[in-house]
Enzyme design. Structure first.
Site, PDB file in Angstrom:
ATOM      1  CG  HIS A 102     -37.557  -1.531  -6.853  1.00  0.00           C
ATOM      2  ND1 HIS A 102     -37.814  -2.752  -6.305  1.00  0.00           N
ATOM      3  CD2 HIS A 102     -36.253  -1.286  -6.595  1.00  0.00           C
ATOM      4  CE1 HIS A 102     -36.718  -3.233  -5.729  1.00  0.00           C
ATOM      5  NE2 HIS A 102     -35.764  -2.366  -5.906  1.00  0.00           N
ATOM      6  CB  CYS A 117     -35.303  -0.654  -0.312  1.00  0.00           C
ATOM      7  SG  CYS A 117     -33.794  -1.573  -0.657  1.00  0.00           S
ATOM      8  CG  HIS A 136     -33.469   1.711  -4.649  1.00  0.00           C
ATOM      9  ND1 HIS A 136     -34.674   1.621  -3.975  1.00  0.00           N
ATOM     10  CD2 HIS A 136     -33.036   0.436  -4.827  1.00  0.00           C
ATOM     11  CE1 HIS A 136     -34.945   0.353  -3.742  1.00  0.00           C
ATOM     12  NE2 HIS A 136     -33.978  -0.390  -4.246  1.00  0.00           N
ATOM     13  CG  HIS A 182     -31.648  -2.888  -8.065  1.00  0.00           C
ATOM     14  ND1 HIS A 182     -30.676  -2.998  -7.098  1.00  0.00           N
ATOM     15  CD2 HIS A 182     -32.805  -2.630  -7.397  1.00  0.00           C
ATOM     16  CE1 HIS A 182     -31.215  -2.832  -5.909  1.00  0.00           C
ATOM     17  NE2 HIS A 182     -32.512  -2.600  -6.061  1.00  0.00           N
ATOM     18  CG  ASP A 204     -34.145  -1.866 -20.418  1.00  0.00           C
ATOM     19  OD1 ASP A 204     -33.456  -1.813 -19.373  1.00  0.00           O
ATOM     20  OD2 ASP A 204     -33.689  -1.611 -21.546  1.00  0.00           O
ATOM     21  CG  HIS A 205     -33.628   2.327 -19.417  1.00  0.00           C
ATOM     22  ND1 HIS A 205     -33.129   1.215 -20.055  1.00  0.00           N
ATOM     23  CD2 HIS A 205     -32.570   3.039 -18.993  1.00  0.00           C
ATOM     24  CE1 HIS A 205     -31.801   1.281 -20.027  1.00  0.00           C
ATOM     25  NE2 HIS A 205     -31.437   2.369 -19.385  1.00  0.00           N
ATOM     26  CD  GLU A 263     -33.041  -6.097  -5.226  1.00  0.00           C
ATOM     27  OE1 GLU A 263     -34.144  -5.528  -5.289  1.00  0.00           O
ATOM     28  OE2 GLU A 263     -32.573  -6.600  -4.185  1.00  0.00           O
TER      29      GLU A 263
END
Length: 136
Positions: free
Chosen positions: A14, A33, A39, A41, A79-80, A126
């Site tokens: 994100h 960010c 970037h 997580h 996810d991904h 996070e």
């Protein structure tokens, strides 16, 4: 009242920025960010539900029934993926973890209620040091 929590994991990218702000202002408010190339997580999601123990099963809810709901409504979408551009329930919203926790709640509250229990809390880790809790 009994509370039970299911833990799931997802990896997502994100970026925190407001398009109407300058790059300098975004950097000042959101720090690294806000960098243009995103970037990521390795998030941990805790979904806590509450209810009374069913005397026949001994369960508040059968976790083998809860897990696929979380998977379908949330994990498969996140996810991904890039939260800012790939996740339908995040379109047009700030991709902060705070907003993400609220929107995950919104995805799960009705299907979980249909299971005969209530959603109590969404917790999104996070990083190992930062997490958000949302209680509706």
């Amino acid at each position: 009242m009994i509370y039970i929590t299911r833990r799931e994991r997802f990896c997502s990218a994100h970026k925190l920025s407001r398009p109407e702000w300058s790059a300098e202002k975004n950097l000042k408010i959101f720090g690294s960010c806000s960098k243009p190339n995103w970037h990521g997580h390795n998030f941990i999601l805790h979904v806590t539900v509450k209810g009374e123990v069913n005397p026949e099963t001994g369960f508040v809810v059968n976790l083998k029934d809860l897990s696929p709901v979380i998977q379908d409504k949330v994990i498969d979408k996140l996810d991904h993926k890039n939260i800012n551009v790939d996740v339908d329930f995040m379109f047009g919203k700030m991709a902060s973890t705070e907003v993400l926790a609220v929107e995950i709640w919104n995805q799960l509250v009705a299907p979980i209620r249909e299971m005969g229990v209530e959603l109590h809390c969404i917790k999104v880790h996070e990083t190992e040091n930062n997490f958000i809790e949302y209680f509706g």
